[in-house]
Design an enzyme around this catalytic site. Structure first.
Site, PDB file in Angstrom:
ATOM      1  N   ASP A  16      68.521  52.543 -25.015  1.00  0.00           N
ATOM      2  CA  ASP A  16      67.839  51.487 -24.167  1.00  0.00           C
ATOM      3  C   ASP A  16      69.138  50.821 -23.452  1.00  0.00           C
ATOM      4  OD1 ASP A  16      69.619  50.594 -26.295  1.00  0.00           O
ATOM      5  OD2 ASP A  16      68.113  48.941 -26.566  1.00  0.00           O
ATOM      6  N   HIS A 247      78.879  49.107 -30.792  1.00  0.00           N
ATOM      7  CA  HIS A 247      77.869  49.640 -31.652  1.00  0.00           C
ATOM      8  C   HIS A 247      77.492  51.253 -31.200  1.00  0.00           C
ATOM      9  CE1 HIS A 247      77.079  45.563 -32.866  1.00  0.00           C
ATOM     10  NE2 HIS A 247      76.909  45.093 -31.508  1.00  0.00           N
TER      11      HIS A 247
HETATM   12 CA   LIG Z   1      71.494  50.489 -27.351  1.00  0.00          CA
END
Ligand SMILES: [Ca+2]
Length: 326
Positions: A16, A247
Site C-alpha cells: 500500500d 516495518h
Molecule cells: Ca505498507
C-alpha cells in the site's frame, strides 16, 4: 538483465505504497537474491489506485518498468476503505513529493488474479510478501483454494504479539485495516511468518541514514530521502525524535535473507474480528515462554520475536549500491 532469473527466489509483493513500502520496494529491487515477479496494490496508507501509481513511479525511477503492477482491492473484506493516513504518509502516500510520473499503466488483471497466475508460473517456489492490509491475499484464497498449496510461503508485516498496537492499544495498522482478511490469511493452509511491531519498531531509521540517501548518486535513493521527511515528522510522537520504524523493509529483509530471524516460534495465531476493543489484535499463543519458546507441533504460523542484527545500515548500503539495469 545480466542475472539469471532461475537462480533467484521469485517474490510477489503486495503493498500500500506508502513511505516504508517505498523503502522496502527499493531494497527488494537492490537484492540479487530475489526476483520481484509481480506487485499488487491494496488500500491502506493510500487507496489501491494511488498505491499503484506510486509503485509504478518508483519502479520507473529504479529503471525497472518491466515489473508488472496490478491494482488490488479498494475496500476491505468487510466495510469500506477509510481514506488512508495522509497525516503519516502525506496526501499522496509518498510524503507529498511529486515523483516524476512514470507514464506506465497497471496490468489489466487484479492483484488477486496476478498472484494466482504467478503461483502457477512459479509453483512451489513463489514467496508472497504482504506489507499492506491482507485483502488481496484473502481474495485470492477465495477465488482459488489451491493457491495455498502452490505458494512456498507467506511473510506478512503486521500484528503485535507482546507489544502494544499502533492504531488501537492492541491493533497494528495492516491488521486493523482488514481484520477479516488477516484472519483468513493466518488461518489458511500455508506457511505464514508474521513480522509484528515487536521487531519492526526495534528497527529505527535515523536522520543520519536519511541524509545518506539524500546525498546519494541515484535519483531513486535521493527521492527516498526526500519522501522520508514527512514520515520522520510523524514519528516524533513515537520515538521522541525525527526518525521512523522500518516495518516494511524489515519484512522484506527477512524474505531476502539479509536479516535472519533468531526467534520465530511456530505457535497458534488468532486474529480478533469482533467489534469490541480487541478488534484487530493478533493473539499469539506464547504461553510457556519462560521455559523457552518452542515450536508447537503442526503449526504453520510463525511470529518473529527477534532478529540477528539491526536493519538500517544494511538497508542504506543496499539502496546506495543499487544501479538501475541498462
Ligand atoms: Ca505498507
Amino acid at each position: 538483465m545480466t542475472s539469471t532469473p532461475t537462480t533467484r527466489i521469485p517474490v510477489y509483493l503486495d503493498c500500500d505504497t506508502g513511505i516504508d513500502d517505498a523503502l522496502a520496494l527499493a531494497y527488494l529491487l537492490a537484492s540479487p537474491e530475489i526476483d520481484l515477479v509481480g506487485i499488487g496494490s491494496v488500500s491502506g496508507n493510500v487507496s489501491a489506485a494511488q498505491g499503484a501509481v506510486n509503485t509504478l513511479d518508483l519502479l520507473a525511477l529504479a529503471g525497472r518498468p518491466d515489473v508488472p503492477v496490478a491494482v488490488g482491492a479498494h475496500h476491505p473484506v468487510a466495510g469500506e476503505f477509510d481514506g488512508g493516513v495522509p497525516h503519516i504518509h502525506g496526501r499522496n502516500g509518498v510524503g507529498n513529493v511529486d515523483l516524476p510520473p512514470s507514464g506506465l499503466e497497471p496490468v489489466a488483471e487484479s492483484a488477486a488474479e496476478l498472484l494466482i497466475r504467478l503461483s502457477h508460473q512459479h509453483e512451489g517456489e513463489l514467496r508472497v510478501l504482504a506489507i499492506g492490509p491482507f485483502t488481496n491475499l484473502a481474495e485470492a484464497l477465495r477465488i482459488d483454494a489451491g493457491l495455498a498449496g502452490r505458494v512456498h510461503g507467506v511473510t506478512v508485516m503486521g500484528g503485535a504479539a507482546l507489544t502494544p498496537g499502533n492504531v488501537t492499544p492492541v491493533a497494528e495498522a495492516n491488521v486493523w485495516n482488514d481484520p477479516e482478511a488477516a484472519a483468513e490469511v493466518v488461518g489458511a493452509d500455508w506457511d505464514v511468518t508474521l513480522v509484528p511491531l515487536d521487531v519492526t519498531e526495534e528497527n529505527v531509521f535515523e536522520e543520519s541514514d536519511r541524509e545518506a540517501l539524500l546525498a546519494a548518486e541515484t535519483p531513486l535513493a535521493r527521492a527516498l530521502g526526500e519522501i522520508l521527511d514527512v514520515y520522520f515528522d510523524f514519528y516524533v510522537v513515537v520515538y521522541g525524535r525525527r526518525s521512523c520504524a522500518l516495518h516494511d523493509p524489515l519484512s522484506a529483509a527477512l524474505v531476502v535473507g539479509g536479516i535472519t530471524a533468531t526467534k520465530a516460534p511456530a505457535v497458534p495465531i488468532v486474529v480478533d474480528t469482533t467489534q469490541g476493543p480487541g478488534r484487530g489484535q493478533t493473539i499469539c499463543d506464547l504461553r510457556g515462554q519462560r521455559m523457552g519458546t518452542h515450536d508447537r507441533v503442526g503449526r504453520r504460523t510463525r511470529v518473529v520475536l527477534d532478529t540477528d542484527r539491526p536493519l538500517a545500515e544494511h538497508l542504506v548500503e543496499r539502496i546506495l549500491a543499487y544501479r538501475p539495469a541498462v
